[in-house]
Design a protein around this motif. Structure first.
Motif, PDB file in Angstrom:
ATOM      1  N   ASN A 270       0.830  -1.200   0.000  1.00 35.26           N
ATOM      2  CA  ASN A 270       0.000   0.000   0.000  1.00 35.26           C
ATOM      3  C   ASN A 270       0.872   1.260   0.000  1.00 35.26           C
ATOM      4  OD1 ASN A 270      -2.663   1.120   0.065  1.00 35.26           O
ATOM      5  ND2 ASN A 270      -2.229   1.754   2.165  1.00 35.26           N
ATOM      6  N   GLU A 271       1.943   1.255   0.787  1.00 32.78           N
ATOM      7  CA  GLU A 271       2.870   2.393   0.816  1.00 32.78           C
ATOM      8  C   GLU A 271       3.519   2.604  -0.547  1.00 32.78           C
ATOM      9  OE1 GLU A 271       5.668   1.875   4.004  1.00 32.78           O
ATOM     10  OE2 GLU A 271       4.056   1.654   5.488  1.00 32.78           O
ATOM     11  N   VAL A 272       3.905   1.538  -1.202  1.00 32.11           N
ATOM     12  CA  VAL A 272       4.494   1.634  -2.544  1.00 32.11           C
ATOM     13  C   VAL A 272       3.483   2.235  -3.514  1.00 32.11           C
ATOM     14  CG1 VAL A 272       5.327   0.287  -4.518  1.00 32.11           C
ATOM     15  CG2 VAL A 272       6.155  -0.231  -2.212  1.00 32.11           C
ATOM     16  N   ALA A 273       2.249   1.764  -3.458  1.00 28.33           N
ATOM     17  CA  ALA A 273       1.201   2.292  -4.351  1.00 28.33           C
ATOM     18  C   ALA A 273       0.992   3.789  -4.113  1.00 28.33           C
ATOM     19  CB  ALA A 273      -0.102   1.526  -4.138  1.00 28.33           C
ATOM     20  N   MET A 274       0.995   4.201  -2.866  1.00 29.56           N
ATOM     21  CA  MET A 274       0.814   5.635  -2.570  1.00 29.56           C
ATOM     22  C   MET A 274       1.988   6.441  -3.110  1.00 29.56           C
ATOM     23  SD  MET A 274      -1.121   5.860   1.135  1.00 29.56           S
ATOM     24  CE  MET A 274       0.322   5.490   2.066  1.00 29.56           C
ATOM     25  N   ARG A 275       3.205   5.935  -2.970  1.00 31.32           N
ATOM     26  CA  ARG A 275       4.382   6.644  -3.490  1.00 31.32           C
ATOM     27  C   ARG A 275       4.348   6.731  -5.010  1.00 31.32           C
ATOM     28  NH1 ARG A 275       7.393   3.883   0.383  1.00 31.32           N
ATOM     29  NH2 ARG A 275       8.170   2.391  -1.138  1.00 31.32           N
ATOM     30  N   ARG A 276       3.895   5.662  -5.649  1.00 33.44           N
ATOM     31  CA  ARG A 276       3.824   5.672  -7.115  1.00 33.44           C
ATOM     32  C   ARG A 276       2.904   6.761  -7.620  1.00 33.44           C
ATOM     33  NH1 ARG A 276       3.486   0.178 -10.366  1.00 33.44           N
ATOM     34  NH2 ARG A 276       2.504   1.707 -11.696  1.00 33.44           N
ATOM     35  N   GLY A 277       1.752   6.895  -6.993  1.00 31.02           N
ATOM     36  CA  GLY A 277       0.817   7.942  -7.367  1.00 31.02           C
ATOM     37  C   GLY A 277      -0.018   7.655  -8.603  1.00 31.02           C
ATOM     38  N   ASP A 278       0.148   6.507  -9.244  1.00 27.11           N
ATOM     39  CA  ASP A 278      -0.608   6.196 -10.461  1.00 27.11           C
ATOM     40  C   ASP A 278      -1.335   4.863 -10.353  1.00 27.11           C
ATOM     41  OD1 ASP A 278       1.557   4.475 -10.508  1.00 27.11           O
ATOM     42  OD2 ASP A 278       2.006   4.778 -12.631  1.00 27.11           O
ATOM     43  N   LEU A 279      -1.535   4.384  -9.135  1.00 28.22           N
ATOM     44  CA  LEU A 279      -2.083   3.057  -8.923  1.00 28.22           C
ATOM     45  C   LEU A 279      -3.113   3.077  -7.805  1.00 28.22           C
ATOM     46  CD1 LEU A 279      -1.944  -0.083  -9.292  1.00 28.22           C
ATOM     47  CD2 LEU A 279      -0.040  -0.054  -7.675  1.00 28.22           C
ATOM     48  N   ILE A 280      -4.260   2.474  -8.070  1.00 26.05           N
ATOM     49  CA  ILE A 280      -5.264   2.255  -7.025  1.00 26.05           C
ATOM     50  C   ILE A 280      -5.026   0.839  -6.509  1.00 26.05           C
ATOM     51  CG2 ILE A 280      -7.717   2.032  -6.499  1.00 26.05           C
ATOM     52  CD1 ILE A 280      -8.221   3.924  -8.903  1.00 26.05           C
ATOM     53  N   PHE A 281      -4.799   0.698  -5.221  1.00 30.37           N
ATOM     54  CA  PHE A 281      -4.502  -0.606  -4.630  1.00 30.37           C
ATOM     55  C   PHE A 281      -5.397  -0.816  -3.426  1.00 30.37           C
ATOM     56  CE2 PHE A 281      -2.039  -4.274  -3.666  1.00 30.37           C
ATOM     57  CZ  PHE A 281      -1.953  -4.336  -2.285  1.00 30.37           C
ATOM     58  N   SER A 282      -6.054  -1.977  -3.363  1.00 34.54           N
ATOM     59  CA  SER A 282      -6.837  -2.316  -2.178  1.00 34.54           C
ATOM     60  C   SER A 282      -6.699  -3.799  -1.912  1.00 34.54           C
ATOM     61  CB  SER A 282      -8.308  -1.921  -2.346  1.00 34.54           C
ATOM     62  OG  SER A 282      -8.893  -2.625  -3.406  1.00 34.54           O
ATOM     63  N   ALA A 283      -6.657  -4.139  -0.636  1.00 37.54           N
ATOM     64  CA  ALA A 283      -6.505  -5.534  -0.254  1.00 37.54           C
ATOM     65  C   ALA A 283      -7.226  -5.766   1.056  1.00 37.54           C
ATOM     66  CB  ALA A 283      -5.029  -5.886  -0.113  1.00 37.54           C
ATOM     67  N   SER A 284      -7.784  -6.960   1.197  1.00 39.85           N
ATOM     68  CA  SER A 284      -8.477  -7.308   2.431  1.00 39.85           C
ATOM     69  C   SER A 284      -8.570  -8.813   2.549  1.00 39.85           C
ATOM     70  CB  SER A 284      -9.888  -6.725   2.440  1.00 39.85           C
ATOM     71  OG  SER A 284     -10.724  -7.469   1.577  1.00 39.85           O
ATOM     72  N   ASP A 285      -9.070  -9.258   3.697  1.00 38.79           N
ATOM     73  CA  ASP A 285      -9.422 -10.663   3.793  1.00 38.79           C
ATOM     74  C   ASP A 285     -10.930 -10.767   3.613  1.00 38.79           C
ATOM     75  OD1 ASP A 285     -10.366  -9.808   6.274  1.00 38.79           O
ATOM     76  OD2 ASP A 285      -8.728 -10.741   7.372  1.00 38.79           O
ATOM     77  N   VAL A 286     -11.450 -11.957   3.569  1.00 41.73           N
ATOM     78  CA  VAL A 286     -12.864 -12.172   3.255  1.00 41.73           C
ATOM     79  C   VAL A 286     -13.792 -11.452   4.230  1.00 41.73           C
ATOM     80  CG1 VAL A 286     -14.676 -13.929   3.106  1.00 41.73           C
ATOM     81  CG2 VAL A 286     -12.491 -14.306   2.024  1.00 41.73           C
ATOM     82  N   VAL A 287     -13.375 -11.365   5.478  1.00 44.46           N
ATOM     83  CA  VAL A 287     -14.234 -10.683   6.449  1.00 44.46           C
ATOM     84  C   VAL A 287     -14.317  -9.193   6.175  1.00 44.46           C
ATOM     85  CG1 VAL A 287     -14.764 -11.591   8.734  1.00 44.46           C
ATOM     86  CG2 VAL A 287     -12.423 -11.511   7.996  1.00 44.46           C
ATOM     87  N   MET A 288     -13.399  -8.709   5.366  1.00 52.68           N
ATOM     88  CA  MET A 288     -13.371  -7.299   4.989  1.00 52.68           C
ATOM     89  C   MET A 288     -13.346  -6.377   6.195  1.00 52.68           C
ATOM     90  SD  MET A 288     -15.787  -7.092   1.681  1.00 52.68           S
ATOM     91  CE  MET A 288     -15.726  -8.325   0.439  1.00 52.68           C
ATOM     92  N   SER A 289     -12.674  -6.814   7.228  1.00 50.37           N
ATOM     93  CA  SER A 289     -12.597  -6.009   8.434  1.00 50.37           C
ATOM     94  C   SER A 289     -11.517  -4.950   8.334  1.00 50.37           C
ATOM     95  CB  SER A 289     -12.322  -6.901   9.650  1.00 50.37           C
ATOM     96  OG  SER A 289     -11.094  -7.578   9.466  1.00 50.37           O
TER      97      SER A 289
END
Length: 154
Positions: free
Chosen positions: A127-146
């Motif tokens: 997520n930190e890498v994606a924010m630094r890149r500035g050209d990428l939407i990144f999201s990740a979670s587990d099934v519970v989506m907590s």
């Protein structure tokens, strides 16, 4: 044993890779030996027109992220490329940070069955890498989506 094998899928993907624009594979068990690379991982670098990849299950690794080249449409400000992985296998994403750093995808969403502390740390780093890149939407979670982690930079 019947059904689709990893080598069958690779043969199909190799045939359509020059022209395929979107691919959905859901609820499909694909037989693969432990020594075989996932068909998607192998073929992704040749799918130059692919703008949407939607996979559900143990069908890819972090190589599907790192090997995706940028597409000409995205480079010219066109529609972003989208990768959605559901029920991905945690152990296949050990180099997530590096993969996110070099990917040609414009948007990546990954949902795992379960994330432990080490997995969450890998997701935080990516997520930190994606924010630094500035050209990428990144999201990740587990099934519970907590614990959704989302970076939007468009």
């Amino acid at each position: 044993m019947g059904g689709l094998s990893n080598s069958d899928l690779l043969a199909c993907l190799t045939h359509v890779s020059p022209t395929i624009e979107s691919l959905f594979i859901s609820s499909c068990k694909i037989a693969r030996s432990s020594k075989e690379e996932y068909a998607i991982d192998t073929a992704i670098s040749h799918m130059l027109h692919l703008t949407l990849l939607d996979l559900s299950g143990d069908l890819s690794s972090d190589l599907t992220i790192s090997r995706k080249p940028s597409t000409p449409a995205v480079e010219k400000g066109g529609k972003p490329t989208v990768l959605r992985l559901y029920q991905a296998e945690n152990s296949k994403f050990l180099n997530l940070k590096e993969a996110v750093n070099v990917t040609g995808w414009g948007s990546i969403t990954i949902t795992w069955s379960y994330l432990d502390g080490r997995d969450r740390a890998r997701v935080d780093e990516a997520n930190e890498v994606a924010m630094r890149r500035g050209d990428l939407i990144f999201s990740a979670s587990d099934v519970v989506m907590s614990n959704w982690l989302v970076t939007e930079t468009w």
